[in-house]
Design a protein around this motif. Structure first.
Motif, PDB file in Angstrom:
ATOM      1  N   PRO A   1       9.383   4.802   8.970  1.00 27.14           N
ATOM      2  CA  PRO A   1       8.647   3.872   8.107  1.00 27.14           C
ATOM      3  C   PRO A   1       9.316   3.632   6.755  1.00 27.14           C
ATOM      4  N   GLU A   2       9.888   4.704   6.163  1.00 23.39           N
ATOM      5  CA  GLU A   2      10.496   4.587   4.820  1.00 23.39           C
ATOM      6  C   GLU A   2      11.664   3.595   4.818  1.00 23.39           C
ATOM      7  N   ARG A   3      12.292   3.381   5.996  1.00 23.19           N
ATOM      8  CA  ARG A   3      13.399   2.417   6.049  1.00 23.19           C
ATOM      9  C   ARG A   3      12.888   1.019   5.715  1.00 23.19           C
ATOM     10  N   GLY A   4      11.627   0.756   6.051  1.00 23.64           N
ATOM     11  CA  GLY A   4      11.025  -0.545   5.743  1.00 23.64           C
ATOM     12  C   GLY A   4      10.995  -0.781   4.241  1.00 23.64           C
ATOM     13  N   LEU A   5      10.617   0.270   3.532  1.00 22.26           N
ATOM     14  CA  LEU A   5      10.517   0.176   2.078  1.00 22.26           C
ATOM     15  C   LEU A   5      11.906   0.031   1.442  1.00 22.26           C
ATOM     16  N   LEU A   6      12.846   0.866   1.904  1.00 24.45           N
ATOM     17  CA  LEU A   6      14.208   0.793   1.357  1.00 24.45           C
ATOM     18  C   LEU A   6      14.833  -0.563   1.675  1.00 24.45           C
TER      19      LEU A   6
ATOM     20  N   TRP B   1       5.185   9.400  12.650  1.00 21.06           N
ATOM     21  CA  TRP B   1       6.522   8.777  12.785  1.00 21.06           C
ATOM     22  C   TRP B   1       7.653   9.692  12.320  1.00 21.06           C
ATOM     23  N   GLU B   2       7.308  10.964  12.012  1.00 22.35           N
ATOM     24  CA  GLU B   2       8.324  11.835  11.414  1.00 22.35           C
ATOM     25  C   GLU B   2       9.436  12.229  12.367  1.00 22.35           C
ATOM     26  N   SER B   3       9.168  12.176  13.688  1.00 28.69           N
ATOM     27  CA  SER B   3      10.230  12.603  14.612  1.00 28.69           C
ATOM     28  C   SER B   3      11.116  11.439  15.053  1.00 28.69           C
TER      29      SER B   3
ATOM     30  N   ALA C   1     -12.563  11.801  -5.601  1.00 30.76           N
ATOM     31  CA  ALA C   1     -12.426  13.262  -5.535  1.00 30.76           C
ATOM     32  C   ALA C   1     -11.210  13.787  -6.305  1.00 30.76           C
ATOM     33  N   ASP C   2     -10.101  13.026  -6.314  1.00 32.21           N
ATOM     34  CA  ASP C   2      -8.874  13.523  -6.956  1.00 32.21           C
ATOM     35  C   ASP C   2      -8.994  13.618  -8.475  1.00 32.21           C
ATOM     36  N   ILE C   3      -9.950  12.891  -9.076  1.00 27.88           N
ATOM     37  CA  ILE C   3     -10.083  12.944 -10.542  1.00 27.88           C
ATOM     38  C   ILE C   3     -11.468  13.476 -10.954  1.00 27.88           C
TER      39      ILE C   3
ATOM     40  N   SER D   1      -3.491  12.752 -12.074  1.00 25.22           N
ATOM     41  CA  SER D   1      -3.572  12.411 -10.661  1.00 25.22           C
ATOM     42  C   SER D   1      -2.639  11.304 -10.265  1.00 25.22           C
ATOM     43  N   ILE D   2      -2.013  11.537  -9.123  1.00 21.51           N
ATOM     44  CA  ILE D   2      -1.107  10.561  -8.545  1.00 21.51           C
ATOM     45  C   ILE D   2      -1.881   9.301  -8.098  1.00 21.51           C
ATOM     46  N   GLY D   3      -3.187   9.446  -7.930  1.00 23.35           N
ATOM     47  CA  GLY D   3      -4.015   8.321  -7.478  1.00 23.35           C
ATOM     48  C   GLY D   3      -4.294   7.286  -8.561  1.00 23.35           C
TER      49      GLY D   3
ATOM     50  N   TYR E   1       4.829  -4.590  -6.123  1.00 20.87           N
ATOM     51  CA  TYR E   1       3.921  -3.732  -6.874  1.00 20.87           C
ATOM     52  C   TYR E   1       3.229  -2.782  -5.915  1.00 20.87           C
ATOM     53  N   GLU E   2       3.201  -1.504  -6.275  1.00 21.32           N
ATOM     54  CA  GLU E   2       2.627  -0.513  -5.360  1.00 21.32           C
ATOM     55  C   GLU E   2       2.190   0.721  -6.138  1.00 21.32           C
ATOM     56  N   PRO E   3       1.221   1.463  -5.577  1.00 25.95           N
ATOM     57  CA  PRO E   3       0.882   2.740  -6.208  1.00 25.95           C
ATOM     58  C   PRO E   3       2.071   3.680  -6.058  1.00 25.95           C
ATOM     59  N   ILE E   4       2.195   4.687  -6.942  1.00 31.14           N
ATOM     60  CA  ILE E   4       3.360   5.576  -6.786  1.00 31.14           C
ATOM     61  C   ILE E   4       3.143   6.588  -5.660  1.00 31.14           C
ATOM     62  N   HIS E   5       1.896   6.749  -5.223  1.00 28.80           N
ATOM     63  CA  HIS E   5       1.660   7.772  -4.196  1.00 28.80           C
ATOM     64  C   HIS E   5       2.031   7.275  -2.807  1.00 28.80           C
ATOM     65  N   GLY E   6       2.011   8.203  -1.843  1.00 29.09           N
ATOM     66  CA  GLY E   6       2.334   7.861  -0.462  1.00 29.09           C
ATOM     67  C   GLY E   6       1.084   7.554   0.348  1.00 29.09           C
ATOM     68  N   SER E   7       1.206   7.736   1.664  1.00 27.49           N
ATOM     69  CA  SER E   7       0.148   7.299   2.575  1.00 27.49           C
ATOM     70  C   SER E   7      -0.967   8.335   2.745  1.00 27.49           C
ATOM     71  N   ALA E   8      -0.814   9.489   2.086  1.00 27.11           N
ATOM     72  CA  ALA E   8      -1.852  10.539   2.058  1.00 27.11           C
ATOM     73  C   ALA E   8      -2.503  10.785   3.416  1.00 27.11           C
ATOM     74  N   PRO E   9      -1.730  11.236   4.410  1.00 29.73           N
ATOM     75  CA  PRO E   9      -2.312  11.431   5.744  1.00 29.73           C
ATOM     76  C   PRO E   9      -3.472  12.417   5.753  1.00 29.73           C
ATOM     77  N   ASP E  10      -3.473  13.367   4.799  1.00 24.17           N
ATOM     78  CA  ASP E  10      -4.543  14.386   4.789  1.00 24.17           C
ATOM     79  C   ASP E  10      -5.917  13.804   4.486  1.00 24.17           C
ATOM     80  N   ILE E  11      -5.975  12.615   3.863  1.00 24.62           N
ATOM     81  CA  ILE E  11      -7.296  12.044   3.544  1.00 24.62           C
ATOM     82  C   ILE E  11      -7.517  10.680   4.209  1.00 24.62           C
ATOM     83  N   THR E  12      -6.558  10.268   5.044  1.00 24.87           N
ATOM     84  CA  THR E  12      -6.687   8.949   5.679  1.00 24.87           C
ATOM     85  C   THR E  12      -7.960   8.853   6.525  1.00 24.87           C
TER      86      THR E  12
ATOM     87  N   GLY F   1       0.842  -1.203   0.000  1.00 19.07           N
ATOM     88  CA  GLY F   1       0.000   0.000   0.000  1.00 19.07           C
ATOM     89  C   GLY F   1       0.870   1.244   0.000  1.00 19.07           C
ATOM     90  N   ALA F   2       1.180   1.756   1.174  1.00 19.19           N
ATOM     91  CA  ALA F   2       2.074   2.917   1.285  1.00 19.19           C
ATOM     92  C   ALA F   2       2.584   2.966   2.722  1.00 19.19           C
ATOM     93  N   VAL F   3       3.693   3.649   2.925  1.00 17.31           N
ATOM     94  CA  VAL F   3       4.209   3.772   4.289  1.00 17.31           C
ATOM     95  C   VAL F   3       4.432   5.236   4.639  1.00 17.31           C
TER      96      VAL F   3
END
Ligand code: NAD
Length: 362
Positions: free
Chosen positions: A88-93, A79-81, A334-336, A260-262, A277-288, A72-74
């Motif tokens: 989280p991004e370390r998991g993906l890398l 977790w930013e601090s 909504a994004d499209i 749209s990135i979606g 395989y994954e979408p190119i977008h991130g975890s979109a916290p603003d719409i979670t 999905g996305a991470v």
């Protein structure tokens, strides 16, 4: 033989969009007899919260055993601090490097129904269908030495190393030519050979590999011109092949051509064609949690999985047609969304795609 898919929902909208993709997998299994087995594991912030690491050993184990991986996305503000090693991004890398997923495939396709969603003039982008191949495990993002230091003048300085071995270039060049063979047989290699010795070697090796693929027309372009041409006349490209950093930048630029990135899926493959395989977008916290995320990029990631790792073009086509059919019926997240279409949420879009997929059997 049953295909084992490791499913890693991750953070933010990750679980919401993965839930829709799983419905598509269920439908493929029930209606078209595709033998699939899925198992879920934690990654990213969700894994950190549960286990103290964004990349648990069980997740690595599961992904190694699986035939393919759907992510999905991470990430997210929660977790930013944290210190870098447990972000989280370390998991993906970690996944990319542990599984040696050295090539990233990012298609940029503009569906006719969404021409109005692009910021570029319709005549420039309508019918756009290009594939960008980005090298993912080498180049300046990984080269040593790297770091920061104080120089002899007492100033701070930062430094990184752009380095590629011949074999690293050769293996991605082969993938590039093979993908071009399956498309319109044109490969454009992007470099900065006029300034950077490393990319001079890139060009040299790509030309050597090209001799094994006489049916593919090879061309070369400097990265600055490539950026300009992507916006000026993107349809001149079929497959673009480039290094880690240039690919990072150019593929985001190409993604935006499509509005749209979606909507955009991606694949990261190893030398045997096993992939994540994954979408190119991130975890979109603003719409979670709002139920409005577009699940199409994730559902199209499944279709890429079938096409590139599971050698099942028939069902890959079925998924793509089902997505088009849902868009044709006027449904838009909504994004499209644009005037005259019907705004729906994540679940309704997922259900419409599954229903179109089911109908395609009749
Ligand atoms: P983002 O891609 O998450 O979001 C950018 C914008 O696009 C937001 O407005 C978001 O609402 C919108 N958007 C994204 N996906 C959408 C979808 N499916 N449907 C509708 N709208 C969608 O990028 P960001 O905001 O820069 O990053 C948020 C978090 O995601 C950060 O923690 C970042 O590190 C992480 N991230 C993860 C990945 C990944 O997992 N591969 C990739 C990029 C960013």
């Amino acid at each position: 033989m049953t295909t084992k898919i490791a499913v890693l929902p991750g953070d933010g909208i990750g679980p919401e969009i993965i839930a829709e993709a799983l419905k598509v997998l269920d439908c493929l299994q029930a209606e078209f007899g595709v033998p699939i087995e899925t198992e879920q594991a934690l990654i990213g912030g969700a894994a950190y919260d549960a286990t103290g690491t964004p990349f648990p050993a069980e997740t690595l184990e599961l992904t190694k055993k699986a035939d393919s991986i759907l992510l999905g996305a991470v990430g997210g503000p929660k977790w930013e601090s944290l210190e870098y090693s447990v972000r989280p991004e370390r998991g993906l890398l970690g996944l990319r490097s542990e599984l040696d997923l050295f090539v990233n495939l990012r298609p940029a396709i503009l569906y006719p129904q969404l021409v109005a969603a692009s910021t570029i003039k319709p005549e420039v982008v309508s019918g756009l269908d290009i594939m960008i191949l980005r090298e993912l495990t080498g180049g300046i993002y990984f080269g040593q030495p790297r770091g920061r230091r104080i120089n002899e003048k007492g100033e701070r300085e930062g430094f990184n190393t752009l380095i590629y071995s011949e074999s690293e270039i050769r293996r991605i060049a082969h993938v590039g030519f093979q993908i071009a063979q399956k498309r319109n047989k044109r490969l454009c290699s992007v470099d900065k050979a006029n300034v950077l010795e490393c990319t001079e070697l890139w060009r040299e090796v790509v030309i050597e590999v090209g001799k094994e693929y006489p049916d593919v027309a090879l061309s070369h372009i400097y990265v600055d011109n490539a950026a300009m041409q992507l916006v000026r006349n993107p349809k001149q490209f079929d497959v673009m092949l480039t290094d880690n950093m240039f690919g990072d930048i150019l593929s985001d630029c190409a993604a935006m051509l499509t509005g749209s990135i979606g909507m955009l899926p991606s694949a990261s493959l190893d030398r045997n064609g096993k992939g994540m395989y994954e979408p190119i977008h991130g975890s979109a916290p603003d719409i979670t949690g709002k139920g409005v995320a577009n699940p199409i990029a994730t559902i199209l990631s499944l279709s890429m999985m079938l096409r590139y790792s599971l050698d099942d073009a028939v069902n890959a086509d079925r998924i793509e047609k089902a997505v088009l059919s849902a868009l044709d019926s006027g449904l838009r997240t909504a994004d499209i969304y644009s005037e005259g279409t019907q705004k729906v949420g994540t679940t309704e879009m997922g259900n419409a795609i599954v229903s179109a997929l089911r109908k395609s059997k009749q």
